[in-house]
Design a protein around this motif. Structure first.
Motif, PDB file in Angstrom:
ATOM      1  N   THR A 141       0.823  -1.206   0.000  1.00 46.44           N
ATOM      2  CA  THR A 141       0.000   0.000   0.000  1.00 46.44           C
ATOM      3  C   THR A 141       0.860   1.260   0.000  1.00 46.44           C
ATOM      4  O   THR A 141       1.717   1.448   0.864  1.00 46.44           O
ATOM      5  N   ASN A 142       0.622   2.102  -1.012  1.00 42.20           N
ATOM      6  CA  ASN A 142       1.314   3.380  -1.174  1.00 42.20           C
ATOM      7  C   ASN A 142       2.825   3.237  -1.245  1.00 42.20           C
ATOM      8  O   ASN A 142       3.581   4.122  -0.809  1.00 42.20           O
ATOM      9  N   THR A 143       3.264   2.135  -1.794  1.00 40.41           N
ATOM     10  CA  THR A 143       4.687   1.911  -2.038  1.00 40.41           C
ATOM     11  C   THR A 143       4.838   0.920  -3.182  1.00 40.41           C
ATOM     12  O   THR A 143       3.901   0.177  -3.504  1.00 40.41           O
ATOM     13  N   LEU A 144       5.996   0.923  -3.803  1.00 35.17           N
ATOM     14  CA  LEU A 144       6.321  -0.068  -4.827  1.00 35.17           C
ATOM     15  C   LEU A 144       7.055  -1.207  -4.134  1.00 35.17           C
ATOM     16  O   LEU A 144       8.227  -1.074  -3.780  1.00 35.17           O
ATOM     17  N   ARG A 145       6.358  -2.308  -3.939  1.00 31.01           N
ATOM     18  CA  ARG A 145       6.924  -3.468  -3.240  1.00 31.01           C
ATOM     19  C   ARG A 145       7.542  -4.414  -4.253  1.00 31.01           C
ATOM     20  O   ARG A 145       6.862  -4.915  -5.159  1.00 31.01           O
ATOM     21  N   LEU A 146       8.835  -4.656  -4.113  1.00 30.17           N
ATOM     22  CA  LEU A 146       9.517  -5.584  -5.005  1.00 30.17           C
ATOM     23  C   LEU A 146       9.022  -7.000  -4.729  1.00 30.17           C
ATOM     24  O   LEU A 146       9.123  -7.492  -3.602  1.00 30.17           O
ATOM     25  N   ILE A 147       8.485  -7.667  -5.778  1.00 33.87           N
ATOM     26  CA  ILE A 147       7.980  -9.025  -5.582  1.00 33.87           C
ATOM     27  C   ILE A 147       8.780 -10.062  -6.368  1.00 33.87           C
ATOM     28  O   ILE A 147       8.709 -11.260  -6.062  1.00 33.87           O
ATOM     29  N   ALA A 148       9.556  -9.628  -7.385  1.00 38.92           N
ATOM     30  CA  ALA A 148      10.391 -10.557  -8.151  1.00 38.92           C
ATOM     31  C   ALA A 148      11.620  -9.805  -8.645  1.00 38.92           C
ATOM     32  O   ALA A 148      11.530  -8.638  -9.051  1.00 38.92           O
ATOM     33  N   SER A 149      12.778 -10.494  -8.603  1.00 39.55           N
ATOM     34  CA  SER A 149      14.017  -9.847  -9.010  1.00 39.55           C
ATOM     35  C   SER A 149      15.037 -10.896  -9.423  1.00 39.55           C
ATOM     36  O   SER A 149      14.846 -12.097  -9.186  1.00 39.55           O
TER      37      SER A 149
END
Length: 233
Positions: A141-149
């Motif tokens: 929520t209200n952030t760019l959460r890294l889910i794959a890298s």
């Protein structure tokens, strides 16, 4: 340069038990203008009726990511993995030298809704592998959460490609920015809600290709959930 991919322009596959929208050419749907974007080859939005699904089939040399939106997605594969995924779960399967798997709606009375994403790996012939992680709504929520890298940093799933996938849920109280390094491009896929991306209004199912621009801005989000792909050019 900005190029919009409108929701209603996506390919359609409806087999009764499956209602799917194809962002890029897939199966019987082919559009020479939409055959992928860099190593990003597939974004299918799939809705599967209760107790139905994809029977056992094979893949090789592909990074396959499932992002569950609602319902329960049951997975089994030839590596011995078996699980049921729910909203917030992200699954990564590296097909490598070859893997067989099935995907079914685990429920007998509710549909399952998920995105299936294929990314071309930067190496072939690797040992097949599997991973899944859960990301709470609060973490996105209200952030760019890294889910794959490419390195699994920050608790993300690891993919065999120099690419990063971020998930965000915006409630309108916060604007976000993401900077692209030289030689990178981005693809923003809106899952639901509305948002303004680099001055372009988008709604659920829409997407935006971003090239020759090193800054991505996300503004005026309203009940929006989206994925941002940071990709090599």
């Amino acid at each position: 340069m900005l190029q919009i991919r409108k929701s209603e322009e996506r390919g359609i596959a409806n087999f009764g038990w499956l209602d799917s929208r194809h962002t890029f050419s897939f199966g019987h749907y082919y559009d020479p203008k939409h055959t992928g974007f860099g190593p990003l080859l597939v974004i299918n939005e799939d809705k599967v009726t209760p107790a139905q699904g994809f029977g056992t089939h094979g893949h090789r040399d592909m990074e396959i990511i499932s992002y569950v939106l609602s319902g329960a997605l049951e997975h089994k594969d030839s590596m011995g993995n078996g699980s049921v995924l729910h909203y917030g779960d992200v699954q990564r399967m590296s097909a490598g030298t070859g893997v067989r798997h099935s995907e079914f709606n685990h429920s007998h009375d509710e549909g399952v809704h998920f995105l299936q994403i294929w990314i071309q790996p930067d190496q072939v012939g690797i040992q097949p592998s599997y991973e899944e992680k859960h990301f709470t709504p609060e973490s996105k929520t209200n952030t760019l959460r890294l889910i794959a890298s490419s390195d699994g940093r920050g608790g993300s799933v690891l993919i065999h490609q120099n690419a990063s996938i971020y998930a965000a849920i915006l409630d309108g109280s916060t604007d976000l920015e993401h900077k692209l390094e030289t030689g990178r491009q981005a693809y923003v896929h809106v899952i639901r809600g509305t948002v303004n991306v680099n001055g372009t209004p988008l709604r659920g199912g829409d997407a935006l290709k971003i090239t020759d621009d090193n800054l991505i801005t996300l503004k005026e989000g309203k009940a929006v959930e989206l994925l941002l792909f940071d990709l090599p050019s």
